[in-house]
Design a protein around this motif. Structure first.
Motif, PDB file in Angstrom:
ATOM      1  N   TYR A   1      -3.032  -0.587  -9.737  1.00  0.00           N
ATOM      2  CA  TYR A   1      -2.981  -0.994  -8.320  1.00  0.00           C
ATOM      3  C   TYR A   1      -2.980  -0.315  -7.271  1.00  0.00           C
ATOM      4  O   TYR A   1      -3.136  -0.413  -6.360  1.00  0.00           O
TER       5      TYR A   1
ATOM      6  N   ARG B   1      -6.937   2.162  -5.285  1.00  0.00           N
ATOM      7  CA  ARG B   1      -7.718   2.529  -6.276  1.00  0.00           C
ATOM      8  C   ARG B   1      -8.530   3.854  -5.342  1.00  0.00           C
ATOM      9  O   ARG B   1      -8.200   3.850  -3.993  1.00  0.00           O
TER      10      ARG B   1
ATOM     11  N   GLN C   1      -4.129  -0.801   2.761  1.00  0.00           N
ATOM     12  CA  GLN C   1      -5.091  -1.742   1.446  1.00  0.00           C
ATOM     13  C   GLN C   1      -6.171  -0.442   1.293  1.00  0.00           C
ATOM     14  O   GLN C   1      -7.275  -0.863   0.338  1.00  0.00           O
TER      15      GLN C   1
ATOM     16  N   ARG D   1      -4.347  -1.900  -4.406  1.00  0.00           N
ATOM     17  CA  ARG D   1      -4.564  -3.314  -4.105  1.00  0.00           C
ATOM     18  C   ARG D   1      -3.291  -3.894  -4.896  1.00  0.00           C
ATOM     19  O   ARG D   1      -2.510  -3.872  -5.620  1.00  0.00           O
TER      20      ARG D   1
END
Length: 655
Positions: free
Chosen positions: A556, A558, A632, A636
């Motif tokens: 989850y 990035r 964001q 994720r």
């Protein structure tokens, strides 16, 4: 008329039915007592379901044990009356019946029915196009679809996603009063690794209270062809993850301790010792890298910056260490007595040098006509070896490596079997003791070499090799059968280590063999000096990290190194430059006991040689009126989002 009515108590005052003011508590009833409507003094029984009065008496008298009727008027109506019940059991206080009235709930129901009928009429009236001016406007048109979706639902084909369209007026009316859940339609094309309706497609044990979610809770369609359908406001994330915050630097929760180095690396490369000690040694100055980018391939950087290969980066310093770490498979141990039949040994191995010498003496005596020399009396056995067995031999034969009385017979039986059949008996023992014994364990072992070594040992002699092999591989070395690693990533050493890791934990001899083989300081091939050995979380089985792994999985999260490397000048900044280059974020921790953290095989008990990254480091750039810092950017939502192969209406087949 009741004085409360005179004081202006409204019939809409719901508090008049409180338990301390009235016994008539029927908030969901369709009718209310007529007396209560007029004088705020409802009777106990209230109206009947058909709308008639429920009773004209204040109570229902009951007969006592003495056979007399007693008043049962409740305290809310004044308690037992003075008159008391009549001899036949009738209540003495009786009133004329009342006319029950509709309750406020009944009136609301009537109004709701009228509103429902009005909505049905409006839906029916505006279900088609209406001309306004010179252009036609669809009164229920919600707006254009997101660009990629428009191809799946041509103009006017609303039923592609909305089942109510094309289902008749009844389904349209129903859709007005029910929440739209588009998840089933979305998942005809979109797929995820976990439960589509679970938050983040995963069931979190620490959050069993999280409700199911629908796709359109976060994704809003019909905002335009160019509208970013996947852009989610931070407030949506905060609905589950705490209070929203305006400033990343001060509002975001702090990173966990040690983040992101929470799980051991696949390769045990100690950056602190290499940078501060090994690379600083003048002897290797011409081999030492000058920057982090010299070892890590920045051209392929993504979420991780992979290190370059062994041959390019490690072989110059560590290549000769591999060949110096021989693996001793068998060793002739010290023997208390010979348990072998000399004639059987001669039959298998042929005469020994001593036999030839005695034969020569006899032939010389025959030529000279001298008496034949007498046979030498058998001397006391003097073992040619003073060593213990190898841990492997002790495990294969299931004997203590230092107990001559226990291992003497089985060891000499093995020697005799090897003399007869070469390496076959050894492989049979390996297959018997290890369920996953690989053929690579003895790959390249010449059976004739094994026979010669065994015959020498059977005669209580050291084996002398005709030449010392310089290329590595299997060698006989006096009292030992050895394997000398040929190069990095050889299949033989890999097979031995992987087999050793399957040794049963409840067998001390098996563990002794395993630990000797994977010892990072003395282990054969020096493999585990660099490659981490760790236990699987679910089974506890030990495995070796033969290949690079990027560390802990964060499905989850990035992060892109590529977007940051040019900012810190990774290619030119030296590795020891505090706060410069890659050390702007990755700062060495000289206090960490990095090497020792691998000893327990637990990948979670890891002491990184880098300090954890703090949120303040990220906030130096990601702050208000600077680089974006929305949720964001780094997080994720979905778990392994992808598309279904049959999303186009049929299976996609690639030839």
């Amino acid at each position: 008329m009741n004085d409360k009515r005179i004081r202006g108590e409204s019939w809409t005052d719901a508090t008049r039915f409180r338990h301390d003011r009235s016994p008539y508590e029927r908030p969901v009833a369709r009718l209310r007592c007529g007396r209560g409507a007029l004088w705020s003094k409802p009777c106990v029984r209230g109206p009947n379901p058909d709308g008639t009065c429920g009773g004209t008496a204040d109570c229902a008298p009951a007969k006592s044990a003495a056979g007399r009727y007693e008043c049962r008027r409740p305290a809310a109506l004044g308690g037992p009356c003075d008159e008391g019940p009549a001899p036949d059991g009738r209540c003495a206080i009786r009133r004329a019946p009342c006319a029950p009235r509709p309750t406020l709930r009944a009136w609301r129901g009537r109004f709701a029915l009228v509103a429902f009928a009005a909505v049905v009429a409006l839906v029916a009236a505006f279900s088609g196009n209406v001309q306004v001016g010179s252009t036609g406007i669809d009164m229920i048109d919600p707006g254009p679809l997101f660009g990629p979706h428009a191809g799946f639902a041509p103009e006017g084909a609303c039923a592609t996603c909305h089942e109510a369209h094309g289902g008749g007026i009844g389904m349209l009316v129903s859709a007005v009063f029910t929440g739209a859940d588009m998840t089933e339609r979305c998942t005809t094309c979109h797929a995820f690794a976990g439960d589509v309706r679970a938050a983040h497609n995963t069931a979190f044990a620490e959050r069993p209270d999280v409700p199911e979610v629908a796709c359109n809770q976060c994704h809003k369609e019909h905002n335009g062809a160019e509208a970013p359908l996947t852009a989610i406001a931070d407030a949506a994330c905060a609905s589950c993850h705490g209070d929203p915050f305006d400033d990343f630097a001060t509002g975001h929760p702090p990173f966990s301790e040690g983040y992101p180095y929470v799980r051991e690396a696949a390769i045990k490369f100690d950056h602190v010792s290499h940078v501060s000690k090994h690379f600083a040694d003048p002897k290797v100055a011409d081999l030492a890298p000058t920057s982090c980018a010299a070892c890590h391939d920045v051209t392929t950087a993504t979420d991780a910056v992979r290190p370059k290969g062994y041959v390019e980066m490690c072989d110059a310093c560590h290549g000769n260490q591999i060949a110096r770490r021989d693996m001793v498979v068998l060793r002739l141990p010290e023997l208390a007595a010979s348990e072998l039949d000399a004639e059987a040994v001669r039959a298998v191995c042929g005469p020994t040098l001593a036999d030839f010498e005695r034969l020569e003496e006899r032939m010389e005596a025959m030529e000279a006509g001298s008496p034949m020399p007498e046979d030498e009396t058998e001397e006391a056995f003097d073992s040619v070896s003073l060593d213990e067995m190898t841990p492997l031999a002790a495990y294969l034969l299931d004997v203590a490596p230092d107990d001559m009385d226990a291992y003497g017979q089985p060891m000499q039986d093995l020697v005799m079997a090897l003399a007869e059949d070469g390496s076959t008996p050894l492989m049979a023992l390996l297959e018997d003791r290890f369920e996953t014994a690989s053929p690579n364990l003895l790959a390249g072992l010449n059976p004739e070499l094994v026979k010669r070594i065994a015959c020498a040992w059977a005669a209580n002699l050291e084996y002398e090799a005709p030449a010392d092999p310089d290329t590595g591989g299997w060698v006989g070395d006096y009292l030992e059968l050895r394997y000398r690693p040929i190069a990095h990533a050889g299949p033989v050493m890999r097979a031995w280590i992987e087999t050793a890791l399957t040794a049963p934990e409840d067998d001390d001899r098996a563990i002794a063999f395993r630990d000797a083989l994977i010892d990072p300081k003395e282990g054969a091939g020096a493999c585990t000096k660099c490659h981490a050995v760790s236990a699987a979380t679910d089974t506890g089985d030990l495995t070796v990290a033969w290949t690079y792994a990027s560390g802990a999985e964060r499905p989850y999260h990035r992060y892109s190194h590529r977007a940051h490397l040019n900012l810190v000048d990774a290619g030119r900044a030296g590795m020891a430059a505090s706060g410069g280059g890659c050390q702007f974020c990755h700062r060495l921790d000289p206090e960490a006991d990095f090497a020792a953290s691998f000893d327990d095989f637990d990948p979670a008990t890891f002491a990184s040689d880098f300090q954890g990254i703090r949120i303040e480091t990220c906030a130096e750039c990601h702050a208000e009126r600077a680089v974006r810092a929305d949720c964001q950017l780094c997080h994720r939502y979905h778990l392994e989002a992808t598309f279904k192969p049959d999303m186009m209406g049929g299976n996609i087949v690639q030839e």
